[in-house]
Scaffold this active site. Sequence first.
Site, PDB file in Angstrom:
ATOM      1  N   SER A  18       6.512  -0.406  -2.849  1.00  0.00           N
ATOM      2  CA  SER A  18       6.619  -1.629  -3.647  1.00  0.00           C
ATOM      3  C   SER A  18       8.083  -2.021  -3.733  1.00  0.00           C
ATOM      4  O   SER A  18       8.946  -1.162  -3.943  1.00  0.00           O
ATOM      5  CB  SER A  18       6.053  -1.415  -5.056  1.00  0.00           C
ATOM      6  OG  SER A  18       4.666  -1.166  -5.011  1.00  0.00           O
ATOM      7  N   VAL A  19       8.350  -3.298  -3.551  1.00  0.00           N
ATOM      8  CA  VAL A  19       9.713  -3.813  -3.619  1.00  0.00           C
ATOM      9  C   VAL A  19       9.879  -4.574  -4.928  1.00  0.00           C
ATOM     10  O   VAL A  19       9.063  -5.432  -5.266  1.00  0.00           O
ATOM     11  CB  VAL A  19      10.022  -4.734  -2.422  1.00  0.00           C
ATOM     12  CG1 VAL A  19      11.406  -5.362  -2.574  1.00  0.00           C
ATOM     13  CG2 VAL A  19       9.921  -3.962  -1.117  1.00  0.00           C
TER      14      VAL A  19
ATOM     15  N   THR B  51       3.610  15.293  25.164  1.00  0.00           N
ATOM     16  CA  THR B  51       2.707  14.696  24.176  1.00  0.00           C
ATOM     17  C   THR B  51       3.432  13.742  23.243  1.00  0.00           C
ATOM     18  O   THR B  51       2.941  12.643  22.937  1.00  0.00           O
ATOM     19  CB  THR B  51       2.008  15.799  23.360  1.00  0.00           C
ATOM     20  OG1 THR B  51       1.289  16.652  24.251  1.00  0.00           O
ATOM     21  CG2 THR B  51       1.026  15.189  22.355  1.00  0.00           C
TER      22      THR B  51
ATOM     23  N   ASN C 243       0.807  -1.214   0.000  1.00  0.00           N
ATOM     24  CA  ASN C 243       0.000   0.000   0.000  1.00  0.00           C
ATOM     25  C   ASN C 243       0.839   1.263   0.000  1.00  0.00           C
ATOM     26  O   ASN C 243       0.454   2.264  -0.602  1.00  0.00           O
ATOM     27  CB  ASN C 243      -0.936   0.001   1.220  1.00  0.00           C
ATOM     28  CG  ASN C 243      -2.050  -1.009   1.095  1.00  0.00           C
ATOM     29  OD1 ASN C 243      -2.954  -0.842   0.297  1.00  0.00           O
ATOM     30  ND2 ASN C 243      -1.975  -2.077   1.881  1.00  0.00           N
TER      31      ASN C 243
ATOM     32  N   ALA D 292      -2.030 -11.276  -0.782  1.00  0.00           N
ATOM     33  CA  ALA D 292      -0.953 -11.943  -1.515  1.00  0.00           C
ATOM     34  C   ALA D 292       0.370 -11.870  -0.775  1.00  0.00           C
ATOM     35  O   ALA D 292       1.192 -12.791  -0.859  1.00  0.00           O
ATOM     36  CB  ALA D 292      -0.814 -11.330  -2.905  1.00  0.00           C
ATOM     37  N   ASP D 293       0.601 -10.782  -0.043  1.00  0.00           N
ATOM     38  CA  ASP D 293       1.840 -10.673   0.723  1.00  0.00           C
ATOM     39  C   ASP D 293       1.880 -11.709   1.838  1.00  0.00           C
ATOM     40  O   ASP D 293       2.928 -12.321   2.098  1.00  0.00           O
ATOM     41  CB  ASP D 293       2.017  -9.259   1.287  1.00  0.00           C
ATOM     42  CG  ASP D 293       0.802  -8.773   2.080  1.00  0.00           C
ATOM     43  OD1 ASP D 293      -0.288  -9.387   1.991  1.00  0.00           O
ATOM     44  OD2 ASP D 293       0.939  -7.756   2.791  1.00  0.00           O
TER      45      ASP D 293
END
EC number: 2.7.1.33
Length: 246
Positions: A12-13, A179, A9, A104-105
Site C-alpha cells: 500500500s502506498v 533452471t 494486494n 480502483a487502481d
Amino acid sequence: MYLLVDVGNTHSVFSITEDGKTFRRWRLSTGVFQTEDELFSHLHPLLGDTMREIKGIGVASVVPTQNTVIERFSQKYFHISPIWVKAKDGCVKWNVKNPSEVGADRVANVVAFVKEYGKNGIIIDMGTATTVDLVVNGSYEGGAILPGLFMMVHSLFRGTAKLPLVEVKPADFVVGKDTEENIRLGVVNGSVYALEGIIGRMKEVYGDLPVVLTGGQSKIVKDMIKHEIFDEDLTIKGVYHFCFGD
C-alpha cells in the site's frame, strides 16, 4: 494537505500532497496493518506533525478487507470520512460491461492519464497483477490482466516440487542454460513479449497511441518495453484528481 492511499494486494502506498503536483510517499506491506491503531503506529513516525495538516483523505483500494481499517483510521485520527475511488461518469466515460468491476487502481490510472497526458493512450501498470488499459477519446475501452512478475515466480515455486524461487530480473540471452535462466526468460521476458503483443494489437486497431508505464514492478522491465511516459506516481495522482481535483 491531502493524504492519498493506494491499497494494493501486496503493498500500500501512502502519499501526501498540497497541490497534486509534488508528492511525498511511503510504501507499506498491506498485511502489516490489521487495525486502525496498527496503521497509525506505522504512519505517525513517517508523517509526524504533517498529520495535523491533513484536511482530506482519498483512497483507491483493491483489498476490501482493508477498507474498514482505512475508514476507522480516518474517522478516529482525523475525524474525516475518506473519499473512495470508483468508476463513475465524469472526466472519463466507461465503455465496458460492468464499470463497477474496474479496479480502483485502474480507475485512478485512467483518470490521471486523461487529466495529465491526454485522451488517447495505453496504460501498463505492473504490480501484483499486470494490467493494460486502453483510453480512446477520453473513454475507457477496457484492457487486459496478466499475472504479475512476482506472482509468476512464486506460483512456479509453490506449484512444483523442484523449481526454485528465483530473482526476478531480465534475461539477456535467447535460451536459458539452467533452471534459473529458464524461469527468468519465461517469466520476465515472456511477460514483455505478451505485453508487446497486446499493445501491438491495440495499436493496429486504434492507432499509434502513446504508452505510459507505472507500477511497483515496472522498473524491472522499464528498459525492455517501448513507452513514451514513465510515471511511478500515476495511481496516486489519479487518487488526487478523482477525490480533490477540479
